[in-house]
Write an enzyme that holds these catalytic residues in place. Structure first.
Site: not given
Length: 383
Positions: A220-221
């Site tokens: 997850h960025c």
């Protein structure tokens, strides 16, 4: 190197120094710089320590990531235990809630910070670097290259942040299970996500931030405020490459400007007087100090962009390595600590699990899979 002896008016009432060369000003500047060398050297020392500290911390985080019992993890746990005895309980709760909201829920804060940093860098680049380079008759295409790369980066950013990363739902779970085989080590058949209540396809993972299972989950960025999965992994790789290239182009043009100004001023063949009145030839450290005192904002921006290019270049290289070997960040981290996972029922207890990447199909096919993820229909055709 001169930054004009006289000030020229610019639009909006602001003033920008010109780049006219004056011999008298050069002599005065050299004497002044010789007097102020101690302060400049102190700044350079602190700035170099800052750059080395950030790079060392980044390298340490990369080396320790994925290890449950790493030195870094133990140090953070011990530090938090000590601080919990000093910091008031109410403040701990507020801090915990703020950090949880920042890193464990979808938030646009990092997106805003991302855009603000780009706006600040390109504002300084446009206001000073571009104008100075235009006065020095740099090639127009070279000056426009950072803007072209920025346009491509913003396009990849929008696509990556708004794209569906490959959400696993009850309607498509049965078909996604057939896309990748289970390796029996990192991914086992028959496991059900307790939150989504669907069978987990191989290479998938539940994201606690997005609160959904993602097919071929990478990570997850927070910078794009989205998960990176099967559907947007290729765009994310292009986003990283274009972001690194943009920072590198800004750094290259800015450095070329400063070098050109040094050459025009002929300062490298000059000398300066120190505080004791002794004459010394101009050295590299003196030139850097001189540039900082003459163009402080440009030099500071150049240092920041160079640091950003190094950090992004390292992460980009790591992402390329994962793409070429057909791994995800999640799989890479798991493969480094899978030895602590429980034995499979069919695995002899006296034989340790040996992880092998069964998803790599060669460099070109791996890259093709990143940008054109396989579907169930494609796999059926092959079988």
């Amino acid at each position: 190197m001169e930054r004009v002896s006289g000030m020229g008016s610019a639009q909006g009432g602001l003033e920008r120094p010109s780049l006219e060369v004056s011999k008298e000003f050069l002599e005065v500047a050299l004497r002044a710089l010789g007097w102020g060398q101690g302060l400049g050297m102190d700044f350079l020392t602190l700035f170099l320590i800052y750059l080395c500290s950030v790079l060392a911390l980044t390298a340490l985080l990369c080396l320790c990531s994925g290890r449950k019992e790493s030195f870094l993890a133990r140090s953070v746990n011990r530090a938090s235990q000590v601080l919990s005895l000093v910091i008031p309980t109410q403040l701990q709760r507020v801090t915990h809630r703020a950090l949880h909201r920042l890193f464990h829920t979808r938030s646009c804060l990092f997106v805003v910070l991302h855009v603000a940093l780009q706006a600040a860098v390109f504002g300084e680049y446009t206001w000073e670097v571009f104008v100075y380079c235009w006065e020095l008759q740099f090639h127009l295409l070279l000056l426009l290259l950072p803007y072209l790369l920025l346009a491509g980066n913003l396009g990849c950013f929008l696509l990556c942040s708004r794209a569906n990363p490959g959400t696993v739902t009850k309607s498509n779970a049965a078909s996604l299970v057939k896309v990748y085989a289970y390796d029996g080590v990192l991914f086992q058949r028959g496991l059900v996500c307790p939150t989504c209540t669907v069978e987990k396809p191989a290479r998938s993972k539940h994201c606690s931030v997005c609160r959904t299972c993602v097919h071929r989950f990478d990570h997850h960025c927070v910078w794009v405020n989205n998960c990176i999965g099967a559907s947007n992994a290729g765009v994310f790789l292009l986003y990283l490459l274009s972001l690194t290239a943009t920072a590198g182009a800004v750094a290259a043009v800015t450095a070329a400007l400063l070098v050109q100004v040094l050459l025009l001023s002929n300062i490298m063949q000059g000398t300066y007087l120190d505080a004791q009145g002794q004459e010394h030839p101009v050295e590299i450290a003196f030139l850097v100090q001189h540039l900082f005192l003459t163009f402080p904002r440009i030099v500071f921006m150049l240092g920041f962009v160079i640091l950003l290019t190094l950090v992004l270049g390292g992460y980009c290289s790591f992402s390329l390595y994962l793409a070429l070997t057909n791994q995800t960040t999640n799989e890479w981290c798991k493969s480094r600590r899978f030895g602590g996972s429980p034995q499979l029922p069919s695995q002899p207890h006296d034989r340790p699990l040996v992880y092998k990447n069964i998803y790599s199909k060669g460099i070109w096919r791996n890259l093709k899979e990143i940008f054109n993820p396989p579907t169930v229909l494609e796999r059926k055709k092959k079988t």
